[in-house]
Design a protein around this motif. Structure first.
Motif, mmCIF file in Angstrom:
data_model
loop_
_atom_site.group_PDB
_atom_site.id
_atom_site.type_symbol
_atom_site.label_atom_id
_atom_site.label_comp_id
_atom_site.label_asym_id
_atom_site.label_seq_id
_atom_site.Cartn_x
_atom_site.Cartn_y
_atom_site.Cartn_z
ATOM 1 N N ASP A 1 0.832 -1.221 0.000
ATOM 2 C CA ASP A 1 0.000 0.000 0.000
ATOM 3 C C ASP A 1 0.867 1.272 0.000
ATOM 4 O O ASP A 1 0.354 2.363 0.221
ATOM 5 N N LYS B 1 1.205 2.273 -5.450
ATOM 6 C CA LYS B 1 -0.083 2.780 -5.960
ATOM 7 C C LYS B 1 0.111 3.471 -7.305
ATOM 8 O O LYS B 1 -0.724 3.340 -8.203
ATOM 9 N N GLU C 1 -3.148 3.686 -9.469
ATOM 10 C CA GLU C 1 -4.168 4.130 -8.499
ATOM 11 C C GLU C 1 -3.944 5.579 -8.057
ATOM 12 O O GLU C 1 -4.833 6.194 -7.480
#
Ligand code: AMP
Length: 142
Positions: free
Chosen positions: A10, A15, A20
């Motif tokens: 994460d 990301k 993302e």
């Protein structure tokens, strides 16, 4: 000695790699992604991030270095040319005590000019328009 902490998927760069989070990308292939640092220490400060997941230098797979450092060299050449820099500083911070703040391996490519000091590491966020303009210059230099 290998890095003892587990890799956390994460983290911000994971990301960005997964699409993302946005980034001012200048390069991407199957081995690495390069994008502008949002808190540049010099204009055109670029991060080169391998797609292979590791926290840092110590847990990166030994057979990944050849392909990855080839991309660091390729990106460094484009950063120097695109930013019309006189030189470069290439840096990597290992572990929190070493100054690392994002725990997915990355190399900093910093354009340098004679007599011009670097800004402090991860200090202030640059305007998106400035990052966009620098990314365009570097992309055009590949
Ligand atoms: P390090 O301290 O070596 O782990 O470097 C992490 C770098 O990532 C710092 O120079 C930050 O300015 C930079 N950074 C943090 N968040 C982002 C982001 N979302 N996009 C681009 N660069 C970032």
């Amino acid at each position: 000695m290998l890095n003892s902490e587990p890799y956390q998927p994460d983290n911000i760069f994971a990301k960005i790699l997964r699409g993302e989070l946005p980034a001012h990308k200048v390069f991407e292939d199957d081995v690495a992604v390069a994008f502008l640092d949002i808190m540049p220490q010099s204009p055109g400060h670029t991060l080169v991030v391998p797609k292979l997941a590791s926290r840092g230098l110590l847990d990166f797979p030994a057979d990944g270095w050849g392909p990855f450092m080839g991309r660091v060299q390729l990106v460094a050449a484009a950063v120097k040319k695109g930013m019309d820099a006189e030189g470069l500083s290439v840096r990597q911070f290992e572990g929190a005590a070493g100054g690392q703040t994002v725990f997915h391996l990355h190399f900093h490519v910093l354009p340098r000019w004679e007599g011009v000091a670097l800004r402090r590491h991860a200090d202030s966020v640059e305007k998106p328009d400035v990052l966009k303009a620098h990314a365009a210059k570097i992309r055009a230099a590949f």
